[in-house]
Write a protein that holds these residues in place. Structure first.
Motif, PDB file in Angstrom:
ATOM      1  N   MET A   1      50.020  43.107  45.574  1.00  0.00           N
ATOM      2  CA  MET A   1      49.073  42.092  45.983  1.00  0.00           C
ATOM      3  C   MET A   1      47.895  42.085  45.020  1.00  0.00           C
ATOM      4  O   MET A   1      47.317  43.109  44.723  1.00  0.00           O
ATOM      5  N   GLU A   2      47.558  40.919  44.533  1.00  0.00           N
ATOM      6  CA  GLU A   2      46.391  40.745  43.689  1.00  0.00           C
ATOM      7  C   GLU A   2      45.149  40.719  44.575  1.00  0.00           C
ATOM      8  O   GLU A   2      45.186  40.235  45.694  1.00  0.00           O
ATOM      9  N   SER A   3      44.039  41.209  44.063  1.00  0.00           N
ATOM     10  CA  SER A   3      42.804  41.184  44.841  1.00  0.00           C
ATOM     11  C   SER A   3      41.868  40.063  44.399  1.00  0.00           C
ATOM     12  O   SER A   3      40.759  39.963  44.895  1.00  0.00           O
ATOM     13  N   ILE A   4      42.325  39.218  43.473  1.00  0.00           N
ATOM     14  CA  ILE A   4      41.520  38.080  43.039  1.00  0.00           C
ATOM     15  C   ILE A   4      42.309  36.798  43.232  1.00  0.00           C
ATOM     16  O   ILE A   4      43.532  36.803  43.296  1.00  0.00           O
ATOM     17  N   VAL A   5      41.574  35.704  43.322  1.00  0.00           N
ATOM     18  CA  VAL A   5      42.158  34.379  43.504  1.00  0.00           C
ATOM     19  C   VAL A   5      41.504  33.461  42.482  1.00  0.00           C
ATOM     20  O   VAL A   5      40.298  33.536  42.262  1.00  0.00           O
ATOM     21  N   ILE A  15      37.454  29.443  37.785  1.00  0.00           N
ATOM     22  CA  ILE A  15      36.676  30.391  38.583  1.00  0.00           C
ATOM     23  C   ILE A  15      37.604  31.501  39.084  1.00  0.00           C
ATOM     24  O   ILE A  15      38.702  31.238  39.546  1.00  0.00           O
ATOM     25  N   THR A  16      37.128  32.730  38.980  1.00  0.00           N
ATOM     26  CA  THR A  16      37.841  33.885  39.527  1.00  0.00           C
ATOM     27  C   THR A  16      37.096  34.331  40.775  1.00  0.00           C
ATOM     28  O   THR A  16      35.922  34.691  40.715  1.00  0.00           O
ATOM     29  N   LEU A  17      37.774  34.290  41.912  1.00  0.00           N
ATOM     30  CA  LEU A  17      37.168  34.678  43.180  1.00  0.00           C
ATOM     31  C   LEU A  17      37.593  36.108  43.524  1.00  0.00           C
ATOM     32  O   LEU A  17      38.771  36.438  43.463  1.00  0.00           O
ATOM     33  N   ASP A  18      36.630  36.932  43.901  1.00  0.00           N
ATOM     34  CA  ASP A  18      36.907  38.300  44.333  1.00  0.00           C
ATOM     35  C   ASP A  18      36.416  38.450  45.773  1.00  0.00           C
ATOM     36  O   ASP A  18      35.235  38.718  46.011  1.00  0.00           O
ATOM     37  N   PRO A  19      37.304  38.266  46.755  1.00  0.00           N
ATOM     38  CA  PRO A  19      36.896  38.340  48.162  1.00  0.00           C
ATOM     39  C   PRO A  19      36.311  39.693  48.561  1.00  0.00           C
ATOM     40  O   PRO A  19      35.593  39.781  49.554  1.00  0.00           O
ATOM     41  N   GLY A  20      36.567  40.730  47.796  1.00  0.00           N
ATOM     42  CA  GLY A  20      36.058  42.052  48.127  1.00  0.00           C
ATOM     43  C   GLY A  20      34.537  42.164  48.069  1.00  0.00           C
ATOM     44  O   GLY A  20      33.955  43.056  48.678  1.00  0.00           O
ATOM     45  N   VAL A  21      33.873  41.275  47.352  1.00  0.00           N
ATOM     46  CA  VAL A  21      32.417  41.355  47.228  1.00  0.00           C
ATOM     47  C   VAL A  21      31.688  40.351  48.115  1.00  0.00           C
ATOM     48  O   VAL A  21      30.457  40.362  48.155  1.00  0.00           O
ATOM     49  N   TRP A  22      32.408  39.512  48.827  1.00  0.00           N
ATOM     50  CA  TRP A  22      31.760  38.487  49.637  1.00  0.00           C
ATOM     51  C   TRP A  22      31.000  39.069  50.821  1.00  0.00           C
ATOM     52  O   TRP A  22      30.154  38.383  51.407  1.00  0.00           O
ATOM     53  N   ILE A  23      31.252  40.297  51.197  1.00  0.00           N
ATOM     54  CA  ILE A  23      30.527  40.903  52.305  1.00  0.00           C
ATOM     55  C   ILE A  23      29.034  40.963  51.988  1.00  0.00           C
ATOM     56  O   ILE A  23      28.193  40.982  52.871  1.00  0.00           O
ATOM     57  N   PHE A  24      28.689  40.952  50.691  1.00  0.00           N
ATOM     58  CA  PHE A  24      27.292  40.994  50.270  1.00  0.00           C
ATOM     59  C   PHE A  24      26.703  39.596  50.073  1.00  0.00           C
ATOM     60  O   PHE A  24      25.528  39.469  49.760  1.00  0.00           O
ATOM     61  N   PHE A 162      44.145  28.368  43.648  1.00  0.00           N
ATOM     62  CA  PHE A 162      43.871  26.992  43.997  1.00  0.00           C
ATOM     63  C   PHE A 162      43.955  26.203  42.696  1.00  0.00           C
ATOM     64  O   PHE A 162      43.217  26.485  41.743  1.00  0.00           O
ATOM     65  N   THR A 163      44.875  25.228  42.626  1.00  0.00           N
ATOM     66  CA  THR A 163      45.077  24.462  41.404  1.00  0.00           C
ATOM     67  C   THR A 163      44.742  22.995  41.666  1.00  0.00           C
ATOM     68  O   THR A 163      45.337  22.378  42.539  1.00  0.00           O
TER      69      THR A 163
END
Length: 165
Positions: A1-5, A15-24, A162-163
């Motif tokens: 599983m990739e951790s980026i979208v 754009i590279t989205l990293d859901p792991g940092v959205w908590i901040f 997302f394309t």
């Protein structure tokens, strides 16, 4: 599983989205509040101006005061972060990618399927990134919820990109 979208395709900036940092991120919202609260259009500049004006007026009348430290408030916020299920609006990320004028469709690519939506539908999406205070690992890194909350019990999972086309 990739951790980026990724947000890619007919965009000016990929754009590279990293859901792991959205908590901040201050834009995060608890899922229940997002789908069950009244949606009010907010002008951030106007809100800031009003808040700053009130603050200056108070300082002129009463003088400067140091804010109290509220340990219980900090503890409550920490507890909320450790136990909450959070989403973040998709629209700011979509806007930052600067879609081409002729882009009208967005394809949500998952591990085994592609879902097609209009760009206007995509503007109302919410991206889930935390369940019960933990990052989404199983079928993650994030879930896609429709703006009306119609798929709150069955979100789109295993999102890879997302394309825009």
């Amino acid at each position: 599983m990739e951790s980026i979208v990724l947000i890619k395709g007919k965009v000016k900036y990929q754009i590279t989205l990293d859901p792991g940092v959205w908590i901040f991120d201050d834009r995060k919202v608890e899922i229940e509040a997002y789908f069950h609260a009244e949606k009010v259009e907010v002008d951030e500049l106007e809100e800031y101006t009003i808040a700053a004006s009130k603050h200056w007026e108070k300082e002129i009348r009463e003088g400067s005061t140091m804010p109290p430290t509220l340990k219980t408030e900090k503890r409550f916020e920490k507890q909320r972060l450790l136990e909450g299920t959070f989403v973040i609006p998709f629209e700011p990320f979509l806007d930052n990618s600067v879609p081409d004028d002729n882009a009208s469709i967005i394809i949500v690519e998952t591990a085994d399927h592609e879902h097609t939506f209009t760009l206007e539908e995509a503007r109302s999406f919410a991206i889930g990134f935390s369940i019960d205070g933990k990052p989404i690992k199983e079928n993650g890194p994030c879930y896609l919820y429709f703006g009306d909350g119609s798929n709150i019990n069955n979100p789109i999972k295993d999102i890879r990109s997302f394309t825009l086309i």
